[in-house]
Design an enzyme around this catalytic site. Structure first.
Site, mmCIF file in Angstrom:
data_model
loop_
_atom_site.group_PDB
_atom_site.id
_atom_site.type_symbol
_atom_site.label_atom_id
_atom_site.label_comp_id
_atom_site.label_asym_id
_atom_site.label_seq_id
_atom_site.Cartn_x
_atom_site.Cartn_y
_atom_site.Cartn_z
ATOM 1 C CG ASP A 271 -2.859 2.955 -1.073
ATOM 2 O OD1 ASP A 271 -3.203 4.065 -1.518
ATOM 3 O OD2 ASP A 271 -3.207 1.892 -1.609
ATOM 4 C CG ASP B 187 3.406 -1.389 -0.681
ATOM 5 O OD1 ASP B 187 2.590 -0.592 -0.189
ATOM 6 O OD2 ASP B 187 3.502 -1.588 -1.900
#
Length: 416
Positions: free
Chosen positions: A192, A132
């Site tokens: 994602d 992330d």
């Protein structure tokens, strides 16, 4: 409150309970003024939440070595503000919002606040346990560097890109997403992850090291090959064998079912491939973005106001929660995609405008309430009843980004 497909009510302009009716004024100016007031209010809410952190929360953080609380993530259903440590994947969105406000206002108050809420995330540049980096570091330090050219921010970003690149698995051609749930997945990759490729493309240009570019393109191509169904809807999680590159499982962890279309996943895909086309000019990525957009806007379960239900195949539609975060990501992506397709560009922008208008009229938070968040009615993970029908920070981030993009397009016809 769960939102229903009440088109007649929307047509009459009636607001949902708890939302502030909006005046007929300049949409961008109105929302940016609202954002400034809300985020000023949010600072007090953050201070209060830090001082009043429960002993249970503090003990849990200390036990897990998570570090101090940093930035907001969401409001809980009972109205409690949830702050997160820097390791949380959402920690970079709040400082990103502050950088947008500085860009829009040129007021040094927002610059100083943005620096404060960005700098506390610096240690994440070495956190190789997560994919992330884009969400955490590019949304915060990336926007900061874009606006200030601070050389220290550049170094943080480059180190973050190097750390992210270490998660690349060459045999499979992907960047590993999660390290948890090892009993369920060997090497999971989530849709994602497309959003984190922007950091690698940036690092290519800044460092002149093409390794970052090759990793990003390989990941995007492998994802395009395995994540998508024939109709261009996307699975959430693909599990890979890192030695052979074989696909082991196809799941939709945060959606209704493995074969369903989880709304935010479709939004990540649209945004991700639009961005990949910008950075590579490879026609395959533009075509993928166009096909994803077509899937979204021809789907029979896309509501008339264009604010998706949390999953396009959720069984209780129209009595299912919406996901405003999916809508904001889609709107921001559409403004960019409109630049790359002359024939469909006007439709893309029109749909983005409609999303922004409906969010403003019917989904906005109440001024100086709702912990300083901008938008209500996002859904994080419905299957585990986590963050259902609440304000969530990434919805706000992409809402402001979409407004900034709309503003630039209307004034200059360009985004970058």
């Amino acid at each position: 409150m769960r939102l229903k497909k009440q088109i007649a009510i929307l047509a009459l302009g009636a607001g949902f309970a708890g939302c502030t009716p909006q005046p007929a004024t300049n949409l961008i100016e109105d929302n940016m003024e609202f954002a400034q007031q809300q985020l000023r209010f949010a600072f007090d809410e953050i201070d209060y939440a830090i001082v009043n952190e429960s002993p249970e929360s503090r003990a849990k953080r200390e036990k897990n070595g998570w570090g101090e609380l940093t930035n907001p993530r969401n409001s809980e259903p009972d109205g409690t503000l949830n702050l997160v440590p820097s390791k949380d994947w959402t920690s970079g969105f709040f400082p990103g919002e502050l950088w947008f406000l500085y860009e829009y206002t040129q007021n040094n108050f927002w610059k100083k606040k943005a620096q404060q809420h960005t700098d506390i995330l610096e240690k994440e540049k070495m956190n190789g346990s997560t994919h992330d980096m884009g969400f955490k570091v590019y949304c915060s330090f990336g926007n900061g560097y874009r606006l200030t050219q601070d050389e220290h921010y550049k170094e943080v970003l480059l180190q973050s890109a190097r750390t992210l690149a270490m998660r690349f698995k060459p045999a499979a051609g992907i960047i590993r997403s999660w390290d948890h749930s090892t009993a369920k997945w060997l090497c999971p990759v989530i849709i994602d992850n497309m959003m984190n490729l922007e950091l690698l493309f940036w690092a290519t240009k800044e460092s002149k090291d093409s390794t970052f570019y090759r990793i990003a393109v390989d990941h995007a191509r492998t994802t395009m090959k395995h994540h998508f169904r024939p109709d261009f809807s996307s699975y959430h999680v693909i599990d890979y064998d890192t030695i052979t590159g074989q696909v082991l499982k196809k799941n939709t962890h945060q959606g209704f079912a493995d074969e369903s279309a989880w709304s935010r996943g479709q939004a990540w895909a649209l945004y991700g491939y639009t961005m990949c086309y910008r950075e590579t000019r490879l026609p395959e990525f533009l075509e993928q973005a166009q096909n994803i957009e077509k899937y979204l806007f021809t789907h029979p379960n896309m509501p008339e106001d264009l604010i998706p239900y949390w999953d396009f195949d959720a069984p209780g539609i129209p009595d299912e929660p919406r996901d405003v975060s999916a809508a904001t990501v889609i709107a921001s992506a559409l403004y960019e995609l409109s630049l790359y397709d002359p024939e469909k560009g006007e439709r893309y922008r029109s749909n983005a405008d409609k999303i922004i208008e409906n969010l403003t009229k019917h989904y906005r938070a109440t001024l100086k309430k709702d912990n300083g968040f901008l938008l209500l009615h996002s859904t994080g993970t419905k299957p585990t009843n986590t963050e259902v029908d609440v304000p969530i920070v990434y919805a706000d981030y992409y809402f402001i980004e979409a407004l900034m993009r709309k503003n630039k397009l209307e004034k200059t016809g360009k985004l970058f």
